[in-house]
Structure formats: C-alpha cells, structure tokens
Design an enzyme around this catalytic site. Sequence first.
Site, short mmCIF file in Angstrom:
data_model
loop_
_atom_site.label_atom_id
_atom_site.label_comp_id
_atom_site.label_asym_id
_atom_site.label_seq_id
_atom_site.Cartn_x
_atom_site.Cartn_y
_atom_site.Cartn_z
N LYS A 156 143.64 25.98 97.21
CA LYS A 156 142.57 26.23 96.26
C LYS A 156 141.16 25.70 96.58
CE LYS A 156 141.14 25.03 92.33
NZ LYS A 156 141.30 24.67 91.13
N ASP A 176 141.97 30.30 91.02
CA ASP A 176 142.25 29.25 89.93
C ASP A 176 142.69 29.93 88.91
OD1 ASP A 176 139.91 30.79 89.06
OD2 ASP A 176 138.65 29.01 88.50
#
Length: 203
Positions: A112, A130
């Site tokens: 991420k 996220d």
Amino acid sequence: MFQRFYQANPEPKGELEYVNPFTLVVAVALSAQATDVGVNKATRKLFEVADTPEKMLALGEDGLIQHIKTIGLYRNKAKNVIALSKRLIEVYGGKVPETREELETLPGVGRKTANVVLNIAFGHPTIAVDTHLFRVGNRTGLAPGANPLKVELELERVVPERWKHHAHHWLILHGRYVCKARRPDCPSCLIRDICLYDDKTVA
Ligand code: SF4
C-alpha cells in the site's frame, strides 16, 4: 463515476504533507493507524530538521521519537524510519527507488505504501487500497474483493486508463467524507444512482 468525481474535483490531492519523495515515504509509514492531521502536526517540524535519509540518521531514533511520540505505534515506526533511511543510503544512494519491488524492500513499507509513493511522488497510475478504498470498492460494486489485494487488482482492471492516476485520491476522499464507514451519506452522494449498495441511507 470518475467523470463525476472529476467534475466535482478535477485535481484531487492527498492530505499528507511532504516536501520530497523521502519525506513522503516517511509520512506514509507514520500514517498507519493514525490520522493524516495527526501525522502532519508532527512532521511539519520533523521535516524542517530531517528531510533526507542522511539527516534522519543523524537525528537518530531517540531524536525522531521526540517528534513523533504523539502518533500511535511511534516506537516501532521510529525504528522502521531509521532502518529505511539507512537502507536508502546503503543500497540506493540516498534516493527513493521508483519501483514497487524496490520500495517494498524498505523496512515498514508494504504494497500500500509503495503504491502511494509511486502515485504521488512519481506520477505512476498505481491505486493504493487502504481501508477507505476497500470499503468503497466493495459497497459500490466497482471493485468487489475479499481482501485489499483483490480490490486493488480489480480496480486496476476496471478503472479506465485516463482516470487511473487520480483514482486513489478520488476514492479515498469519497470514502473519508461521504461513503463513511459507520453511516454513509448516501442522500448527498454524487454517485448514488449508480452505486450498487443495498443499504443506502436516507435523509
Ligand atoms: S450511495 Fe451511499 S453507499 Fe453508495 S457510494 Fe454513495 S455514500 Fe457510499
């Protein structure tokens, strides 16, 4: 969906503050399970004294902790930031690398974080998933998936090329301010007629 996001906000921006790719890596690493506002408060002063891996190493773990102790999990994050600064100097000549594979070798940097850095610092069309993107992808039916990687790969597949660069920001802002976790604001949502969520809220 993206046509509407674009019309409402043609140049969406992230809310984390940074001054160069290195400080963006640090800010994203510090932001896990913390708010962008909280991270920004701490990093404004930190980046004045340590905006390069070399300066971060010179500041040291204890010095760094003094700046970030208002942020959750700060001890572990401080360790990672010092370790990643060291690796950037030793392996990458003090520069932040520009591939996901290399970024993921930095301590505390996962997929991420790597995607955020590639998108914001280097303009790659990556989409970092996220908690907000995960929720919005599933609720709307845009990119359903049982885990963040599945949602990311589905977004990669369905988001048209021309919208990919800003997709992460549009979706994160949408999730943060409109399609909120506890009670989505469906009555004022600009994509409610194309969203597939069954339990839309009413005014
Ligand atoms: S209609 Fe509701 S559930 Fe669907 S995207 Fe908008 S806020 Fe989220």
